[in-house]
Scaffold this motif. Structure first.
Motif, mmCIF file in Angstrom:
data_model
loop_
_atom_site.group_PDB
_atom_site.id
_atom_site.type_symbol
_atom_site.label_atom_id
_atom_site.label_comp_id
_atom_site.label_asym_id
_atom_site.label_seq_id
_atom_site.Cartn_x
_atom_site.Cartn_y
_atom_site.Cartn_z
ATOM 1 N N ALA A 32 30.085 47.903 50.239
ATOM 2 C CA ALA A 32 30.903 47.038 50.796
ATOM 3 C C ALA A 32 31.961 48.008 51.751
ATOM 4 O O ALA A 32 31.904 49.118 51.688
ATOM 5 C CB ALA A 32 31.952 46.118 50.152
ATOM 6 N N ASP A 35 36.213 45.461 51.760
ATOM 7 C CA ASP A 35 35.424 44.487 51.075
ATOM 8 C C ASP A 35 34.488 43.814 52.112
ATOM 9 O O ASP A 35 34.012 42.814 51.522
ATOM 10 C CB ASP A 35 36.237 43.692 49.836
ATOM 11 C CG ASP A 35 36.567 44.514 48.884
ATOM 12 O OD1 ASP A 35 36.134 45.291 48.460
ATOM 13 O OD2 ASP A 35 37.809 44.424 48.837
ATOM 14 N N TRP A 57 28.040 43.500 57.562
ATOM 15 C CA TRP A 57 26.922 44.201 58.005
ATOM 16 C C TRP A 57 25.774 43.831 56.945
ATOM 17 O O TRP A 57 24.378 44.162 57.734
ATOM 18 C CB TRP A 57 27.253 45.748 57.557
ATOM 19 C CG TRP A 57 27.643 45.886 56.296
ATOM 20 C CD1 TRP A 57 29.036 45.722 55.867
ATOM 21 C CD2 TRP A 57 27.038 46.205 55.042
ATOM 22 N NE1 TRP A 57 29.047 46.000 54.433
ATOM 23 C CE2 TRP A 57 27.537 46.325 53.925
ATOM 24 C CE3 TRP A 57 25.578 46.307 54.935
ATOM 25 C CZ2 TRP A 57 27.345 46.439 52.631
ATOM 26 C CZ3 TRP A 57 24.943 46.578 53.831
ATOM 27 C CH2 TRP A 57 25.941 46.380 52.521
ATOM 28 N N SER A 110 36.750 42.646 39.046
ATOM 29 C CA SER A 110 37.400 41.553 39.692
ATOM 30 C C SER A 110 37.430 41.335 41.194
ATOM 31 O O SER A 110 37.649 40.220 41.809
ATOM 32 C CB SER A 110 38.945 41.594 39.342
ATOM 33 O OG SER A 110 39.405 42.781 39.627
ATOM 34 N N SER A 145 42.372 43.341 34.433
ATOM 35 C CA SER A 145 43.397 43.492 33.585
ATOM 36 C C SER A 145 44.507 42.430 33.894
ATOM 37 O O SER A 145 45.518 42.254 33.457
ATOM 38 C CB SER A 145 44.174 44.791 33.989
ATOM 39 O OG SER A 145 44.191 45.009 35.308
HETATM 40 N N1 LIG Z 1 26.279 45.001 48.454
HETATM 41 C C1 LIG Z 1 26.173 44.015 47.607
HETATM 42 O O1 LIG Z 1 25.265 43.312 47.138
HETATM 43 C C2 LIG Z 1 27.397 43.854 46.504
HETATM 44 C C3 LIG Z 1 27.265 43.423 45.325
HETATM 45 C C4 LIG Z 1 28.120 43.412 44.450
HETATM 46 C C5 LIG Z 1 29.631 43.697 44.976
HETATM 47 N N2 LIG Z 1 29.508 43.943 46.310
HETATM 48 C C6 LIG Z 1 31.027 44.114 46.688
HETATM 49 O O2 LIG Z 1 31.325 45.374 46.600
HETATM 50 C C7 LIG Z 1 32.762 45.514 46.220
HETATM 51 C C8 LIG Z 1 33.041 46.134 45.063
HETATM 52 O O3 LIG Z 1 34.377 46.325 44.883
HETATM 53 P P1 LIG Z 1 34.960 47.425 43.715
HETATM 54 O O4 LIG Z 1 33.827 48.603 43.487
HETATM 55 O O5 LIG Z 1 36.220 47.519 44.176
HETATM 56 O O6 LIG Z 1 34.630 46.768 42.341
HETATM 57 P P2 LIG Z 1 34.704 45.664 41.352
HETATM 58 O O7 LIG Z 1 33.947 46.307 40.063
HETATM 59 O O8 LIG Z 1 33.989 44.389 41.877
HETATM 60 O O9 LIG Z 1 36.193 45.331 40.718
HETATM 61 C C9 LIG Z 1 36.896 46.586 40.239
HETATM 62 C C10 LIG Z 1 38.211 46.169 39.449
HETATM 63 O O10 LIG Z 1 37.682 45.211 38.423
HETATM 64 C C11 LIG Z 1 38.441 45.655 37.444
HETATM 65 N N3 LIG Z 1 37.914 46.296 36.181
HETATM 66 C C12 LIG Z 1 36.683 47.246 36.251
HETATM 67 N N4 LIG Z 1 36.538 47.675 35.269
HETATM 68 C C13 LIG Z 1 37.441 47.083 34.296
HETATM 69 C C14 LIG Z 1 37.589 47.371 32.900
HETATM 70 N N5 LIG Z 1 36.721 48.007 32.125
HETATM 71 N N6 LIG Z 1 38.733 46.510 32.224
HETATM 72 C C15 LIG Z 1 39.735 45.895 33.103
HETATM 73 N N7 LIG Z 1 39.430 45.501 34.295
HETATM 74 C C16 LIG Z 1 38.371 46.225 35.024
HETATM 75 C C17 LIG Z 1 39.743 46.218 37.879
HETATM 76 O O11 LIG Z 1 40.843 45.436 38.718
HETATM 77 P P3 LIG Z 1 41.895 44.731 38.006
HETATM 78 O O12 LIG Z 1 42.299 45.281 36.568
HETATM 79 O O13 LIG Z 1 43.124 44.814 38.947
HETATM 80 O O14 LIG Z 1 41.678 43.322 37.909
HETATM 81 C C18 LIG Z 1 39.089 47.090 39.085
HETATM 82 O O15 LIG Z 1 39.759 47.535 40.011
HETATM 83 C C19 LIG Z 1 33.338 44.336 46.411
HETATM 84 O O16 LIG Z 1 33.805 44.014 47.629
HETATM 85 C C20 LIG Z 1 32.157 43.034 46.253
HETATM 86 O O17 LIG Z 1 32.411 41.865 47.121
HETATM 87 C C21 LIG Z 1 28.715 44.071 47.288
#
Ligand SMILES: NC(=O)c1ccc[n+]([C@@H]2O[C@H](COP(=O)([O-])OP(=O)(O)OC[C@H]3O[C@@H](n4cnc5c(N)ncnc54)[C@H](OP(=O)(O)O)[C@@H]3O)[C@@H](O)[C@H]2O)c1
Length: 181
Positions: free
Chosen positions: A17, A21, A25, A53, A78
């Motif tokens: 992304a 986010d 594209w 999340s 969290s």
């Molecule tokens: N291209 C695609 O097909 C595709 C596929 C999937 C996702 N996406 C996009 O890619 C982006 C992914 O974002 P991202 O890499 O930042 O990550 P993400 O994995 O979706 O979210 C990360 C968040 O999850 C929580 N988290 C992760 N592991 C944890 C654990 N073990 N315990 C507690 N909380 C945990 C934390 O937030 P908190 O604790 O603050 O909640 C962390 O900041 C998004 O925009 C999504 O829409 C795209």
């Protein structure tokens, strides 16, 4: 044996992304819904899913339906997040090995899907639980954004195909990069 797959689209330079986010594209690309590595065929074999999340909140903001997944879903966070009415969403935090065991139990013999993001898929890889990665590579580079898989791993290329604009590949996860062992 239950298999855990990280199935995702990515840019050629390894981003899921934009930094903010956006998936604009990705959503404008040509894809054949019945073609190689299609989502319908993949999800038919899946009994439970897990996402971070940021991905969860993206889905809630952008999906036309309030919640389209029919299998149990774990969201790593969290925080305390809202769950749409009737959705089987379970919030969890900490060690992904606990989540994995619960997913296997809930999946009734079917496989598991790490939806994203990259660091969450990496946490499963760190625990030795990530079996395979299926990527659909969009003909785009972004230069920066949310990384596909910020880990050092050895993989084995198992299968490739083309689906319209996408190069699709399936990799078996072998483990930590040989140079780091
Ligand atoms: N291209 C695609 O097909 C595709 C596929 C999937 C996702 N996406 C996009 O890619 C982006 C992914 O974002 P991202 O890499 O930042 O990550 P993400 O994995 O979706 O979210 C990360 C968040 O999850 C929580 N988290 C992760 N592991 C944890 C654990 N073990 N315990 C507690 N909380 C945990 C934390 O937030 P908190 O604790 O603050 O909640 C962390 O900041 C998004 O925009 C999504 O829409 C795209």
């Amino acid at each position: 044996m239950t298999k855990l797959t990280y199935y995702t689209a990515t840019t050629l330079d390894g981003f899921l992304a934009d930094p903010d986010d956006s998936l604009a594209w990705l959503l404008r690309q040509q894809i054949d819904d019945d073609g190689p590595f299609n989502y319908g065929q993949f999800i038919a074999g899946i009994g439970a899913i897990v996402m971070g999340s940021t991905t969860y909140e993206w889905v809630l903001r952008n999906d036309p339906e309030p919640w389209s997944y029919t299998v149990p879903a774990w969201v790593l966070t969290s925080r305390v997040l809202d769950i749409p009415e009737g959705a089987d969403v379970r919030l969890a935090s900490g060690d992904v090995r606990t989540v994995y065991s619960r997913m296997v139990e809930a999946a009734g013999g079917r496989d598991l899907w790490v939806v994203g993001g990259g660091n969450l898929a990496g946490q499963f890889a760190d625990a030795g639980l990530l079996d395979e990665i299926i990527v659909s590579i969009a003909p785009v580079t972004l230069g920066s954004g949310k990384p596909l898989l910020p880990r050092r791993l050895d993989l084995r290329l198992a299968e490739t195909s083309r689906n319209r604009a996408f190069v699709c590949a399936r990799y078996q996860v072998l483990g930590r990069l040989r140079e780091d062992r």
